[in-house]
Design a protein around this motif. Structure first.
Motif, PDB file in Angstrom:
ATOM      1  N   SER A  76      -1.914   7.353   2.291  1.00  0.00           N
ATOM      2  CA  SER A  76      -2.247   5.942   2.074  1.00  0.00           C
ATOM      3  C   SER A  76      -1.453   5.016   2.983  1.00  0.00           C
ATOM      4  N   GLY A  77      -0.584   5.582   3.807  1.00  0.00           N
ATOM      5  CA  GLY A  77       0.108   4.825   4.841  1.00  0.00           C
ATOM      6  C   GLY A  77       0.914   3.653   4.343  1.00  0.00           C
ATOM      7  N   LEU A  78       0.622   2.472   4.883  1.00  0.00           N
ATOM      8  CA  LEU A  78       1.409   1.279   4.592  1.00  0.00           C
ATOM      9  C   LEU A  78       1.316   0.868   3.133  1.00  0.00           C
ATOM     10  N   ALA A  79       0.146   1.052   2.528  1.00  0.00           N
ATOM     11  CA  ALA A  79      -0.010   0.701   1.114  1.00  0.00           C
ATOM     12  C   ALA A  79       0.943   1.521   0.256  1.00  0.00           C
ATOM     13  N   ARG A  80       1.045   2.796   0.563  1.00  0.00           N
ATOM     14  CA  ARG A  80       1.966   3.660  -0.183  1.00  0.00           C
ATOM     15  C   ARG A  80       3.405   3.225   0.035  1.00  0.00           C
ATOM     16  N   ALA A  81       3.772   2.930   1.272  1.00  0.00           N
ATOM     17  CA  ALA A  81       5.144   2.526   1.571  1.00  0.00           C
ATOM     18  C   ALA A  81       5.532   1.269   0.803  1.00  0.00           C
ATOM     19  N   LEU A  82       4.611   0.317   0.720  1.00  0.00           N
ATOM     20  CA  LEU A  82       4.895  -0.936   0.014  1.00  0.00           C
ATOM     21  C   LEU A  82       5.014  -0.713  -1.493  1.00  0.00           C
ATOM     22  N   LEU A  83       4.101   0.065  -2.059  1.00  0.00           N
ATOM     23  CA  LEU A  83       4.129   0.290  -3.497  1.00  0.00           C
ATOM     24  C   LEU A  83       5.292   1.187  -3.912  1.00  0.00           C
ATOM     25  N   ASP A  84       5.742   2.064  -3.001  1.00  0.00           N
ATOM     26  CA  ASP A  84       6.916   2.888  -3.287  1.00  0.00           C
ATOM     27  C   ASP A  84       8.130   2.013  -3.563  1.00  0.00           C
ATOM     28  N   LYS A  85       8.213   0.891  -2.858  1.00  0.00           N
ATOM     29  CA  LYS A  85       9.355  -0.008  -2.994  1.00  0.00           C
ATOM     30  C   LYS A  85       9.441  -0.615  -4.392  1.00  0.00           C
ATOM     31  N   VAL A  86       8.308  -0.713  -5.073  1.00  0.00           N
ATOM     32  CA  VAL A  86       8.315  -1.314  -6.408  1.00  0.00           C
ATOM     33  C   VAL A  86       8.141  -0.251  -7.499  1.00  0.00           C
ATOM     34  N   GLY A  87       8.333   1.022  -7.130  1.00  0.00           N
ATOM     35  CA  GLY A  87       8.330   2.096  -8.113  1.00  0.00           C
ATOM     36  C   GLY A  87       6.974   2.528  -8.616  1.00  0.00           C
ATOM     37  N   ALA A  88       5.904   2.202  -7.890  1.00  0.00           N
ATOM     38  CA  ALA A  88       4.561   2.568  -8.349  1.00  0.00           C
ATOM     39  C   ALA A  88       4.399   4.087  -8.396  1.00  0.00           C
ATOM     40  N   PRO A  89       3.717   4.610  -9.415  1.00  0.00           N
ATOM     41  CA  PRO A  89       3.466   6.050  -9.477  1.00  0.00           C
ATOM     42  C   PRO A  89       2.566   6.491  -8.326  1.00  0.00           C
ATOM     43  N   PRO A  90       2.668   7.749  -7.897  1.00  0.00           N
ATOM     44  CA  PRO A  90       1.913   8.197  -6.715  1.00  0.00           C
ATOM     45  C   PRO A  90       0.404   8.079  -6.850  1.00  0.00           C
ATOM     46  N   GLU A  91      -0.126   8.182  -8.068  1.00  0.00           N
ATOM     47  CA  GLU A  91      -1.586   8.126  -8.221  1.00  0.00           C
ATOM     48  C   GLU A  91      -2.160   6.749  -7.905  1.00  0.00           C
ATOM     49  N   TRP A  92      -1.319   5.729  -7.823  1.00  0.00           N
ATOM     50  CA  TRP A  92      -1.820   4.399  -7.464  1.00  0.00           C
ATOM     51  C   TRP A  92      -2.355   4.350  -6.033  1.00  0.00           C
ATOM     52  N   THR A  93      -1.771   5.147  -5.166  1.00  0.00           N
ATOM     53  CA  THR A  93      -2.200   5.133  -3.763  1.00  0.00           C
ATOM     54  C   THR A  93      -2.798   6.458  -3.315  1.00  0.00           C
ATOM     55  N   ASP A  94      -2.392   7.553  -3.923  1.00  0.00           N
ATOM     56  CA  ASP A  94      -2.878   8.873  -3.521  1.00  0.00           C
ATOM     57  C   ASP A  94      -4.042   9.251  -4.432  1.00  0.00           C
ATOM     58  N   LYS A  95      -5.245   9.179  -3.900  1.00  0.00           N
ATOM     59  CA  LYS A  95      -6.451   9.453  -4.685  1.00  0.00           C
ATOM     60  C   LYS A  95      -6.950  10.888  -4.499  1.00  0.00           C
ATOM     61  N   SER A  96      -6.128  11.758  -3.889  1.00  0.00           N
ATOM     62  CA  SER A  96      -6.592  13.095  -3.560  1.00  0.00           C
ATOM     63  C   SER A  96      -6.871  13.955  -4.787  1.00  0.00           C
ATOM     64  N   ALA A  97      -6.290  13.582  -5.939  1.00  0.00           N
ATOM     65  CA  ALA A  97      -6.487  14.394  -7.144  1.00  0.00           C
ATOM     66  C   ALA A  97      -7.705  13.989  -7.949  1.00  0.00           C
ATOM     67  N   GLU A  98      -8.263  12.815  -7.664  1.00  0.00           N
ATOM     68  CA  GLU A  98      -9.309  12.286  -8.537  1.00  0.00           C
ATOM     69  C   GLU A  98     -10.571  13.138  -8.559  1.00  0.00           C
ATOM     70  N   SER A  99     -11.049  13.533  -7.378  1.00  0.00           N
ATOM     71  CA  SER A  99     -12.294  14.304  -7.316  1.00  0.00           C
ATOM     72  C   SER A  99     -12.144  15.670  -7.956  1.00  0.00           C
ATOM     73  N   THR A 100     -10.909  16.188  -7.962  1.00  0.00           N
ATOM     74  CA  THR A 100     -10.676  17.500  -8.551  1.00  0.00           C
ATOM     75  C   THR A 100     -10.623  17.456 -10.053  1.00  0.00           C
ATOM     76  N   THR A 101     -10.082  16.336 -10.598  1.00  0.00           N
ATOM     77  CA  THR A 101      -9.899  16.247 -12.044  1.00  0.00           C
ATOM     78  C   THR A 101     -11.103  15.666 -12.769  1.00  0.00           C
ATOM     79  N   GLN A 102     -12.025  15.068 -12.036  1.00  0.00           N
ATOM     80  CA  GLN A 102     -13.197  14.477 -12.670  1.00  0.00           C
ATOM     81  C   GLN A 102     -14.171  15.557 -13.150  1.00  0.00           C
TER      82      GLN A 102
END
Length: 276
Positions: A250-276
Motif C-alpha cells: 500500500s506504499g505511502l498510505a501504509r507508511a502514513l497509517l503506520d505512524k498512527v498505529g493503524a492495524p495492517p488490514e486497514w491498508t493491506d487488502k491481500s487477505a480479503e479475497s481469501t477470507t470471503q
C-alpha cells in the motif's frame, strides 16, 4: 530548561534499553535437514543459516510456496485473516526481493529453486498497550524536542524457518530465525499481529539477501533498493506477475497509517479475497 532537555533526550535511551521482546530460536521440524545449519548468530534477529553459494548463484528461476503456520503458532493467532496478513507480507517481501536476481515463476511451475517458509512461533502484540504507545509517542512529539519511543511492554515477535531446495529436492539454503519487536524500529500497531506483520517482511528481506548474495545476511544492509523494489513498495506492478498472488504493497498510505498505529488490514487488502 537545561534539566528538561536532559530528561527529554535521556528518556528514549532508557526506554530503548528495556524495550525488546524475546522469542526463542528453536527448530520447528519442517526443514528437510538441520545438519547444515551453523551456530546461532545475530543480535536483533537471531538465526542459524546455511547457503550453498555455488548452487544459488547458478540458479535463474525461483518458485515461492505460500507460507504456512505450525499448529502451535496458528493457535496463538485468533483469526484466519490475521494469519493470512502475516504470511502474505512474508511471501510478498520474498517475491519482490528475490526478483532482483531471479525470475519468479508460479508455484507448481518448473524452477531451479523452490522456496518454502513456515511460521513456527508468534508472540502476539498487546493491542491496548500498542494503542497507548501510539498516543504517547505522537503526543510527546508535539510537546517535547524528542518523541518518546514506543513503550517497552506488550511487544510481539515472530519465529520462522525456511529453505530453498533444488529440482531434485536437495536443500541449497536454509534459515531458522527469530526476532522480537523493539521500542525503536517497530512502530506499534493496534493489532494482535501488528509486530508479527512487520517482522514477517524483515525475515523475507533477510532470507532473500542470503539467496541473492550467496552469503549469510549481515546485521546492517546499506545497499540502496533497486528500482523494481521501490516501484513495488509504492504499490506498482511487480517485476514478475507471479508476485501478484501475494498482493501489492500500500506504499505511502501504509507508511502514513503506520505512524498512527493503524492495524495492517486497514491498508493491506491481500487477505480479503481469501477470507470471503
Amino acid at each position: 530548561m537545561t534539566d528538561l532537555k536532559a530528561v527529554c533526550f535521556a528518556l528514549p535511551l532508557i526506554l530503548t534499553a528495556a524495550g525488546c521482546a524475546s522469542v526463542p530460536l528453536q527448530e520447528g521440524g519442517t526443514l528437510t535437514s538441520y545438519t547444515n545449519l551453523g551456530e546461532p548468530k545475530g543480535s536483533l534477529s537471531k538465526s542459524r543459516n546455511y547457503v550453498d553459494t555455488n548452487a544459488v548463484a547458478a540458479a535463474t528461476t525461483v518458485s515461492i510456496m505460500p507460507t504456512t503456520f505450525l499448529h502451535s503458532a496458528k493457535s496463538r493467532v485468533t483469526t484466519e485473516q490475521d494469519r493470512i496478513l502475516v504470511s502474505r507480507a512474508l511471501d510478498r517481501e520474498l517475491c519482490v526481493a528475490l526478483s532482483d536476481k531471479y525470475e519468479i515463476v508460479a508455484p507448481g511451475q518448473p524452477a531451479d529453486l523452490k522456496v518454502r517458509a513456515v511460521v513456527t512461533d508468534v508472540l502476539p502484540t498487546d493491542k491496548a498497550i500498542a494503542g497507548v504507545s501510539t498516543v504517547v509517542t505522537l503526543g510527546s512529539g508535539a510537546l517535547l524536542p524528542v518523541s518518546i519511543p514506543r513503550l517497552p511492554i506488550g511487544l510481539g515477535g515472530l519465529a520462522v524457518e525456511a529453505e530453498a531446495t533444488d529440482r531434485t529436492g536437495v536443500q541449497r539454503a536454509a534459515m531458522v530465525w527469530a526476532r522480537g519487536a523493539n521500542s525503536i524500529t517497530n512502530n506499534p500497531r493496534v493489532s494482535e499481529v501488528g509486530d508479527a506483520y512487520s517482522l514477517a517482511s524483515t525475515f523475507g528481506d533477510e532470507f532473500s539477501r542470503m539467496l541473492v548474495t550467496g552469503k549469510e545476511p549481515q546485521p546492517l544492509d546499506l545497499s540502496l533498493p533497486s528500482g523494481q523494489r521501490v516501484q513495488s513498495w509504492l504499490g506498482g506492478e511487480p517485476k514478475y506477475a507471479a508476485c501478484d498472488a501475494f498482493g501489492r504493497s500500500s506504499g505511502l498510505a501504509r507508511a502514513l497509517l503506520d505512524k498512527v498505529g493503524a492495524p495492517p488490514e486497514w491498508t493491506d487488502k491481500s487477505a480479503e479475497s481469501t477470507t470471503q
